[in-house]
Design an enzyme around this catalytic site. Structure first.
Site, PDB file in Angstrom:
ATOM      1  N   GLY A  39       0.915  -1.134   0.032  1.00  8.01           N
ATOM      2  CA  GLY A  39       0.134  -0.014   0.068  1.00  8.01           C
ATOM      3  C   GLY A  39       0.878   1.238  -0.055  1.00  8.01           C
ATOM      4  O   GLY A  39       1.956   1.297  -0.630  1.00  8.01           O
ATOM      5  N   CYS A  40       0.213   2.290   0.429  1.00  4.86           N
ATOM      6  CA  CYS A  40       0.969   3.441   0.658  1.00  4.86           C
ATOM      7  C   CYS A  40       2.401   3.457   1.268  1.00  4.86           C
ATOM      8  O   CYS A  40       2.512   2.887   2.179  1.00  4.86           O
ATOM      9  CB  CYS A  40       0.181   4.708   1.400  1.00  4.86           C
ATOM     10  N   PHE A  41       3.413   3.852   0.455  1.00  2.00           N
ATOM     11  CA  PHE A  41       4.685   3.613   0.759  1.00  2.00           C
ATOM     12  C   PHE A  41       4.976   4.551   2.009  1.00  2.00           C
ATOM     13  O   PHE A  41       5.955   4.176   3.017  1.00  2.00           O
ATOM     14  CB  PHE A  41       5.826   3.681   0.012  1.00  2.00           C
TER      15      PHE A  41
END
Length: 208
Positions: A39-41
């Site tokens: 997902g969002c890094f």
């Protein structure tokens, strides 16, 4: 009081989340790397930065080509890239398998296909990008173990993908959660994960 870990609202006792059945043997001295996507890094990076033995975490892109390794292109979901992190770690302090344990138990939900929460698209897929056959074997066997143990209600959908290249993201993405702790997305998504890793793995945290 037993410590627990929670992924997307699921609470899992720590003693139910096993360590990998086997691990990598350190190859000589020096740092090693693991490339993971969940997902969002921003949020995955924030979790790994807390761990003792992790020397550097870089947010970036993996799975696509150099020409499309930029945020605007990756956000289209058409590049083959996933938002990923490159974790540089000291295997004398923390192992590849221990990084995977945190990845699967706290850093993201490995049962969500091509999404994490409200972030949707293949750029948010769960993936382990392996550099060696040994890395693939450790991750593959661990996924099988997690599924057979029935840790999650749904099967793990994490893909195992050969690492062609890792491309560092734009500078403003690096250590985003650390630089912007009051940003609404960070408060809503990253901060709960940081709370979980502090509760579940206090013995793995950096002391300073």
């Amino acid at each position: 009081m037993s410590m627990t870990c929670s992924v997307s609202g699921m609470t899992i006792p720590r003693d139910r989340f096993p360590a990998p059945p086997h691990d990598l043997e350190p190859e000589g001295k020096g740092l090693q790397k693991a490339v993971l996507a969940g997902g969002c890094f921003w949020c995955v990076e924030a979790v790994f930065l807390t761990l003792n033995g992790v020397q550097r975490v870089t947010s970036g892109y993996a799975g696509g080509d150099a020409q499309t390794a930029n945020y605007d292109a990756v956000c289209t979901g058409q590049t083959g890239h996933a938002e990923a992190v490159e974790v540089e770690y000291d295997p004398a302090v923390i192992s590849y398998g221990e990084l995977l344990r945190v990845f699967f138990s706290v850093a993201h939900d490995p049962t969500q296909l091509n999404r994490q929460g409200n972030d949707r698209g293949p750029q948010y897929r769960s993936a382990v990008f392996y550099e060696t056959p040994e890395q693939r074997r450790v991750a593959e066997d661990y996924i099988r173990q997690i599924d057979q143990a029935g840790i999650f209600a749904d099967p793990v959908v994490t893909s195992l993908e050969p690492l062609r290249d890792f491309y560092a993201a734009e500078e403003y993405h690096q250590n985003f959660a650390g630089k912007h702790p009051r940003q609404p997305y960070i408060m809503a998504v990253a901060e709960p994960k940081l709370k979980k890793v502090r509760e579940v793995y206090p013995d793995r945290l950096k002391t300073v």
